[in-house]
Design an enzyme around this catalytic site. Sequence first.
Site, short mmCIF file in Angstrom:
data_model
loop_
_atom_site.label_atom_id
_atom_site.label_comp_id
_atom_site.label_asym_id
_atom_site.label_seq_id
_atom_site.Cartn_x
_atom_site.Cartn_y
_atom_site.Cartn_z
N HIS A 60 25.20 -101.93 -42.30
CA HIS A 60 24.50 -102.81 -43.25
C HIS A 60 23.82 -103.97 -42.51
CE1 HIS A 60 24.51 -104.65 -47.53
NE2 HIS A 60 23.54 -105.19 -46.81
N ARG A 64 14.46 -106.79 -41.15
CA ARG A 64 13.22 -107.48 -41.60
C ARG A 64 11.98 -106.91 -40.90
NH1 ARG A 64 16.30 -109.70 -45.57
NH2 ARG A 64 17.41 -111.57 -44.98
N ASP A 284 26.34 -107.13 -42.87
CA ASP A 284 25.29 -107.59 -43.81
C ASP A 284 24.46 -108.68 -43.14
OD1 ASP A 284 23.59 -107.93 -45.91
OD2 ASP A 284 25.11 -108.57 -47.35
O1 DOR Z 1 22.81 -112.49 -49.38
C1 DOR Z 1 22.06 -111.52 -49.41
N1 DOR Z 1 20.97 -111.42 -48.64
N2 DOR Z 1 22.33 -110.51 -50.29
C2 DOR Z 1 21.44 -109.51 -50.52
O2 DOR Z 1 21.72 -108.65 -51.32
C3 DOR Z 1 20.15 -109.47 -49.81
C4 DOR Z 1 20.26 -110.21 -48.53
C5 DOR Z 1 18.92 -110.45 -47.89
O3 DOR Z 1 18.14 -109.53 -47.78
O4 DOR Z 1 18.70 -111.59 -47.44
ZN ZN Z 2 22.49 -106.79 -47.48
#
Ligand code: DOR
Ligand code: ZN
Length: 421
Positions: A60, A64, A284
């Site tokens: 995850h 960008r 993430d």
């Molecule tokens: O905190 C987050 N940032 N949650 C998301 O679902 C998208 C992500 C982002 O793309 O910055």
């Molecule tokens: Zn994410």
Amino acid sequence: MEPELAILGRVVTTRGIMELAILSDGERILDLVTQGRVPHGTRILDRGRYLIFPGFVDLHVHCRDLGQRDKEDWYTCTSAAAAGGVTAVFDMPNTVPPTRTKGALEAKLSAASRAVVDYGIHLGLPEEDLWDLAREIGIRSVKLYPEDLELGYDRALRMIPEDFLVIVHAEDPQILRGKEALASDPGTYAFAYPPEAEVEAVRKLVSRRGKIHITHLSTKGALELCRGSGRTFDVTPHHCLLDSDMMPELGNLGKVRPPLRPPEHRTAIMSALISGQVPAVGSDHAPHTPEEKLELMFEEAPPGIPGLETTSHLLLTLCIRDGLLRPEEVLRLYARGPSEILGLRRKGLLAPGRDLDLAVVDPRASWKVDPSSFLSKAKFSPFAGWEMRGRVVETYVRGELVYSHGEVLASPGLGEMVRWR
Ligand code: DOR
Ligand code: ZN
């Protein structure tokens, strides 16, 4: 086949640390043998007391690029990955443009050609028939966002062929409705995206058929539902280590979706992590510009935490300093687990036939997280100043040394796409 290269060190295997030699043809692992059994004439790289993990796999990541190169691009994103010992990143589709059309997919593939570690791409819910093209390229995963669930769970899921893994950001859109005002203040942010929204979405998802994976799971209730159903899920380090009580202090740096939760959720996720009940960890990694995260008012700051340079190190610290995770658990959580969830045959483990992807760790290194030294463009972190123990000193991708002691040595383009089996 005669090995070309033997890498010696304290190798982290599924059964713990063993002093071994990793024999390879320079690119692929041929065998693991005791150090006395390296065939004569083999080139030797002795990593001494360093720990050798398989390269980490992060399922995850937001790389960008394209319309958001100010936040991150594929070279800086994968450089950050290499600094964390991550040898394969899986990119999310909420880019500009979103990965939901043929044109956007082609643009993404072209941007990704500057990667320095291997990578995969998750599709967004397609706006046109992309399935055959995706299969041809080797993509077999789709990410669903809460907005997609507005269509109805069944309708959204029915749009996805059975051979695709569905990765879900599980928050029920109905429950989120009307709570927007709460999101404008750090003290109430967690209530704008309440735990019930995640629990409800997960409840609906676990009863559905298909290959469904819940990403960044962050609540006690969802944890219980997933465990009971045998569904796979991943957790982030920030949901394990930070909670909503810290929001007044963290402000923009703690602004993320799903939000940092009240402490009882954090402790439940953390206990599951250290007791072996979590299938995978994902960073993430969600980079934004330092200006956005450090200068904007809370209400305007975008949600997201960069994690590629901290995730492995936080896990290593829990392991080496705190004794809460065994090394083989770090391997399972951030290499083997994600690799199995994604169905990868060549990543996630040091074993014959796998890629020679390595994260070489100095277990004695004591250091502090300093975002100004991140290779990501997102030079900020809620973990800034945290004491770390253990550090990735070298990262190898298919036998190439791509990162060494703070520097990227690979040229853009060394990374290859990881294709579905
Ligand atoms: O905190 C987050 N940032 N949650 C998301 O679902 C998208 C992500 C982002 O793309 O910055
Ligand atoms: Zn994410």
